[in-house]
Design an enzyme around this catalytic site. Structure first.
Site, mmCIF file in Angstrom:
data_model
loop_
_atom_site.group_PDB
_atom_site.id
_atom_site.type_symbol
_atom_site.label_atom_id
_atom_site.label_comp_id
_atom_site.label_asym_id
_atom_site.label_seq_id
_atom_site.Cartn_x
_atom_site.Cartn_y
_atom_site.Cartn_z
ATOM 1 N N ASP A 41 1.769 8.885 -2.241
ATOM 2 C CA ASP A 41 0.712 7.935 -1.880
ATOM 3 C C ASP A 41 -0.504 8.620 -1.260
ATOM 4 O OD1 ASP A 41 2.624 6.071 -2.638
ATOM 5 O OD2 ASP A 41 3.228 5.629 -0.587
ATOM 6 N N GLU A 212 -0.684 -2.576 -6.701
ATOM 7 C CA GLU A 212 -0.459 -2.265 -5.297
ATOM 8 C C GLU A 212 -1.147 -0.947 -4.968
ATOM 9 O OE1 GLU A 212 3.769 -1.927 -4.801
ATOM 10 O OE2 GLU A 212 3.969 -0.561 -6.477
#
Length: 523
Positions: A41, A212
């Site tokens: 991420d 997302e």
């Protein structure tokens, strides 16, 4: 002093690599990945001439690792935004564990002289809602101050608008905008849904996918939101609007599902160079080795940031044009345990008990004191760092003269399943054992009378296996036990090298092991 002199002589005679994989080819190009280890991420910013990247770290402590670079290619660790998690005793492995919890989907931003890192903290593998946090510091090395919000904003992307307002874009499947107060310490407005269409491409996907891992930017007066769709399918979507609350139009800006078998590029952040060029750091799943960061160029087409080479990853690119050439570097790995502080490459499996480890009680050694545990899964103060690809090897030298009855001290690979080589003590008898996921596979030495043992673990990303070796003289290493098939019983977190000492008996709490060094070799 003797240890330092001996180390210096050994380094001169037998120079060992102290760093892992580097993407810098030394000819003005680089080859992805940026780091061949678990940096999931990623999000990135530029402040002046320096770039800063933050990553998710789940349950590992300290959390939210921050790396810095001058050219987006050569990186080094600079610190962590989270020292520990104090909101739940399970982070101390009391009353259960919080594996997979901690910091998720980190976002990093800089505004008016301050650095900010935002993340969400779900519980129960992300199913049970947790909370949202923002950490603030005057410099990226810290110290950082954390604010825990009662609201749960999933996969938050922090955004400072040019009118002074502060927002978070967040959500899974549907996307929302939530305004924060100007001090970035509380929520000001209600969640406003800005996207509920998911992502549909009937030709490629045959259906709709939620989005997302969102990050927001304002470029030439327009609002852009980048986010992955379809999990690891390799689809990066961009939303665009003239108003922060929409309506938004969308475009597929990367369709990369073939650069690594079964796993395309997904989730990351975008950054602009001083010369106006844009680049995107984006991760790719490498199975048990972890989610590795890639660097791809951005080409603006009709006002859309298209990623990579024709929407794919070309693996090798010219380095970003930052105007200078910087030395090749990569985050630290090897540690001789001579420094007064623990190296930034290390993270504990949960909040450590700081009374049970020391770098000063025996100078030049990492001392781990035993804490009660049934097995390695329950063992607090397990000290870890990333295994890396394509092949990596970790070796430790440990002094077991301080072990007590019930102690299990050693080195191995940590995930679920796990495996290790250890010295166990039962009464006054010590054994050398190899354990694979709770089962003792081999005990080559039933009565170990020495005080020093060397243990080696080799991890390979080709077949995601690890093999183990031991030595009683530091020179000749003997294979032991069987092969660990590295898995992902803890989803979204990679396998790690692990140093540990736990006790299966209450009376062994004062036993200790001293690790002289950990040495990493990129094979």
């Amino acid at each position: 002093m003797k240890k330092l002199c001996a180390i210096s002589l050994l380094c001169l005679l037998f120079p060992a690599p102290l760093h892992a994989w580097t993407p810098d080819n030394g000819n003005g190009t680089f080859t992805n990945p940026l780091m061949w280890g678990d940096w999931p991420d990623p999000d990135v910013i530029r402040v002046g001439d320096d770039f800063y990247m933050v990553s998710t770290s789940m349950h590992y402590v300290p959390g939210s690792p921050i790396a810095t670079s001058r050219d987006l290619v050569n990186w080094k660790m600079i610190g962590y935004a989270i020292d520990r998690y104090d909101e739940d005793p399970r982070y101390d492995l009391k009353g259960g564990s919080l594996y997979l919890n901690g910091s998720w989907a980190n976002s990093i931003r800089y505004n008016k002289g301050k650095f900010y890192v935002a993340f969400c903290t779900p519980y129960g593998r992300g199913i049970e809602k947790g909370h949202f946090s923002v950490c603030e510091a005057d410099k990226p090395e810290g110290p950082w101050k954390r604010t825990i919000f009662p609201e749960y904003l999933y996969d938050p992307g922090l955004f400072f608008d040019d009118d002074g307002k502060v927002y978070v874009v967040h959500g899974q499947h549907d996307l929302y905008i939530t305004e924060l107060n100007s001090d970035v310490k509380s929520v000001k407005g209600e969640n406003v849904k800005i996207w509920d269409k998911g992502f549909k491409d009937s030709k490629t996907l045959g259906g709709g996918f939620g989005m997302e891992g969102s990050h927001m930017y304002k470029i030439n007066g327009k609002y852009y939101i980048t986010c992955p769709a379809g999990g690891t399918g390799g689809w990066q979507i961009c939303l665009r609007s003239d108003n922060i609350y929409g309506p938004y139009e969308h475009k597929l800006i990367m369709d990369d599902d073939s650069s690594y078998p079964g796993n395309g590029l997904h989730q990351g952040g975008m950054v602009q160079l001083k010369n106006g060029d844009w680049w995107f750091i984006i991760m790719q799943d490498r199975g048990a080795i972890g989610r590795v960061p890639y660097l791809v160029p951005v080409t603006w087409v009709d006002g859309w940031p298209m990623l990579g080479a024709n929407g794919k990853d070309a693996i090798t690119y010219p380095k970003p044009a930052v105007g200078k050439t910087f030395p090749v570097s990569s985050p630290a790995t090897t540690d001789e345990f001579n420094a007064p502080k623990l190296g930034l490459q290390w993270q504990w499996n949960h909040n450590p008990d700081n009374t049970k480890w020391s770098l000063t009680e025996k100078s030049g050694f990492m001392r781990l004191k035993a804490l009660p545990a049934r097995d390695l899964k329950d063992a607090r103060n397990t000290l870890t760092q990333r295994v890396q690809g394509p092949n990596s090897e970790g070796t430790v030298e440990m002094d077991v003269s301080g072990l007590k009855d019930g102690n299990v001290a050693g080195f191995g690979i940590f995930q679920f399943p796990y495996a290790y080589v250890a010295v166990t003590q039962d009464g006054n008898t010590r054994k050398i054992v190899m354990c694979n996921n709770g089962a003792i596979i081999e005990t080559p030495v039933e009565k170990f009378t020495g005080n020093k043992l060397w243990i080696r673990a080799r991890a390979m990303d080709k077949d995601f296996t690890a093999r183990f070796y031991y030595s009683t003289d530091g020179q000749h290493f003997i294979p032991i036990g069987n092969t660990l098939k590295m898995g992902l019983g803890l989803p979204w977190t990679a396998n790690r090298f692990a140093l540990f000492n736990f006790t299966t008996k209450d009376e062994g709490n004062d036993g200790h092991v001293d690790f002289n060094w950990f040495r990493f070799t990129d094979k």
